[in-house]
Design an enzyme around this catalytic site. Sequence first.
Site, mmCIF file in Angstrom:
data_model
loop_
_atom_site.group_PDB
_atom_site.id
_atom_site.type_symbol
_atom_site.label_atom_id
_atom_site.label_comp_id
_atom_site.label_asym_id
_atom_site.label_seq_id
_atom_site.Cartn_x
_atom_site.Cartn_y
_atom_site.Cartn_z
ATOM 1 N N PRO A 24 0.813 -1.229 0.000
ATOM 2 C CA PRO A 24 0.000 0.000 0.000
ATOM 3 C C PRO A 24 0.842 1.272 0.000
ATOM 4 C CG PRO A 24 -0.354 -1.283 2.018
ATOM 5 C CD PRO A 24 0.536 -2.092 1.144
ATOM 6 N N GLU A 76 0.662 -9.863 6.779
ATOM 7 C CA GLU A 76 1.741 -9.143 7.450
ATOM 8 C C GLU A 76 2.397 -8.072 6.591
ATOM 9 O OE1 GLU A 76 2.421 -13.598 8.635
ATOM 10 O OE2 GLU A 76 1.934 -12.577 6.793
ATOM 11 N N ARG A 102 -3.581 -7.106 -21.133
ATOM 12 C CA ARG A 102 -4.462 -6.566 -22.180
ATOM 13 C C ARG A 102 -3.674 -5.813 -23.254
ATOM 14 N NH1 ARG A 102 -7.313 -2.665 -21.556
ATOM 15 N NH2 ARG A 102 -9.121 -3.145 -22.832
ATOM 16 N N ASP A 143 -10.854 2.544 -25.371
ATOM 17 C CA ASP A 143 -11.341 2.361 -24.012
ATOM 18 C C ASP A 143 -11.142 3.628 -23.201
ATOM 19 O OD1 ASP A 143 -12.334 -0.210 -23.985
ATOM 20 O OD2 ASP A 143 -10.345 -1.092 -23.727
HETATM 21 C C1 4GS Z 1 -2.022 -3.686 -0.973
HETATM 22 C C2 4GS Z 1 -2.535 -2.610 -1.704
HETATM 23 C C3 4GS Z 1 -2.335 -4.057 0.424
HETATM 24 C C4 4GS Z 1 -1.012 -4.692 3.306
HETATM 25 C C5 4GS Z 1 -1.362 -6.967 2.361
HETATM 26 C C6 4GS Z 1 -1.130 -5.283 4.697
HETATM 27 C C7 4GS Z 1 -1.442 -7.486 3.786
HETATM 28 C C8 4GS Z 1 -1.779 -5.535 2.322
HETATM 29 N N1 4GS Z 1 -1.186 -4.323 -1.771
HETATM 30 N N2 4GS Z 1 -1.981 -2.636 -2.896
HETATM 31 N N3 4GS Z 1 -0.670 -6.645 4.686
HETATM 32 N N4 4GS Z 1 -3.410 -1.671 -1.297
HETATM 33 N N5 4GS Z 1 -1.569 -5.036 0.973
HETATM 34 O O1 4GS Z 1 -3.217 -3.503 1.019
HETATM 35 O O2 4GS Z 1 -1.160 -3.674 -2.950
#
Ligand code: 4GS
Length: 247
Positions: free
Chosen positions: A90, A117, A154, A169
Amino acid sequence: MKIDVLSLFPKMFAPMQESIIGKAIDRGSLSFNVTDFRDYTTNKHNNVDDYPFGGGAGMLLTAQPIFDAIASIQEKDDQQSAGHVVLLDPAGKTFDHKDAERLAQYDHLTFVCGHYEGYDERIKTLVDEEISLGDYVLTGGELGAMVMIDATVRFLPDVLGNSESASGDSFEDGLLEYPQYTRPADFRGMKVPDVLISGNHAKIATWRLKESLKKTYLRRPDLLEGRKLSNEERDLLDDIKTELNED
Ligand code: 4GS
């Protein structure tokens, strides 16, 4: 293209056997392989995670199984490479259409997915880039990897048939797609706009461009800010703004 995935839940990738991606794999346009990095643990309980140094909640994926799983992918590869390695996180760059187009240029991609994790920071020395699916927390990177793989392949020649085309698109030219209609021309009193049945291709093209601009202006003005407008587009957008103010 060759795609490898590192995941503790290989069965989550069952959707990759279906539809357009599944056909690309069957045809040999795409090779797809998931490696369960738990198979590469060297400790007797096959643990893949451990407590964070310095304390705190949650567990972290340890470096060893992921390093050794990447090494196994390199050993199987003609060029002894895992290709371009993407870590799902994230904190990474938010994935978009342009990233999909860019990733499609590599002949080998490896996606590393965590589950539950976080990662030991040293895993990132194996990684070429960190990408996030979006601003939310998933239970694992697997769904993110599948979305990125789907959007990326794609762009490969031979993956999309005639039934689906990458050009035209939404996002392809930085605008949302204009409304489309198929038969019948009158469905329960809801009529197709006259211009689309007129046979006048220049008028149809102008109508479509204006509808694309209007939808983008109303729903995603951020897309217009990052995009140059042609003179025709600028004039149409002025008309749209005037028409909207008159309502
Ligand atoms: C993401 C996201 C995500 C983070 C996986 C906490 C488990 C989690 N991965 N984009 N640990 N948003 N991963 O939330 O790619």
